[in-house]
Write an enzyme that holds these catalytic residues in place. Sequence first.
Site, short mmCIF file in Angstrom:
data_model
loop_
_atom_site.label_atom_id
_atom_site.label_comp_id
_atom_site.label_asym_id
_atom_site.label_seq_id
_atom_site.Cartn_x
_atom_site.Cartn_y
_atom_site.Cartn_z
N CYS A 9 -39.22 6.24 12.18
CA CYS A 9 -38.28 5.16 12.45
C CYS A 9 -38.24 4.96 13.96
O CYS A 9 -37.71 5.81 14.68
CB CYS A 9 -36.89 5.47 11.90
SG CYS A 9 -35.67 4.20 12.33
N CYS A 48 -39.92 -2.17 13.93
CA CYS A 48 -40.52 -1.65 12.70
C CYS A 48 -39.57 -1.82 11.52
O CYS A 48 -38.43 -1.36 11.57
CB CYS A 48 -40.88 -0.17 12.87
SG CYS A 48 -41.52 0.60 11.37
#
Length: 219
Positions: free
Chosen positions: A200, A54
């Site tokens: 995250c 990501c």
Amino acid sequence: MFFMRKKTTIPTPAEALPGRDAPIPTAERHYVSGRPLQGPYPDGMRQAVFGLGCFWGAERAFWTLPGVWVTAVGYAAGHTPNPTYEEVCSGMTGHNEVVLVVYDPNEISYERLLKTFFESHDPTQGMRQGNDVGTQYRSGVYVFDEAQRTAAEAARAVYHAALQEKGFPTVTTEIREAGPFYFAEDYHQQYLAKNPGGYCGLGGTGVSCPVGVIARSEA
């Protein structure tokens, strides 16, 4: 839902979505530093592109490094011109979520960037990082010249050996020539600076990457 299907096989150019001629609108300046996101960049700056899961967390890992002039998130290593985030997430563009790093080679070495890259994710997971599954989460280094390619291949080899000693499987990091980089939408740029409590998904292996020459400022 088509755009939310998780793909683990990169489509062929014939299978990929057609995209568009015009770039996707994005931010003009870096949210943290205020520097121009798309340039022009100062003379002497060099560029690097990395995919490590990501791109929200991946970008933060680099913009905090001394010697990095600016960072941006975007899409690379696929077939579809000027893709949207939703199209990339469909698995039908072939793109990876990546970070563009513009850096001063007099202050930080490319090898130091590679060390950050390898230690910030698990490069043995193939088409995923943790719970994030799809071709856009694959591990990749996208090089601009032979010097970068040589350094990336050397770093991959030494880190593979270090991981094997700890029982990890084979490193799956792809190393390819840097093709077109497409800037992601405004809201993705420096996402974790705008949303400090945001998601995250990155997590390293805990194994140090024994790579390269440390920049003069770090010696």
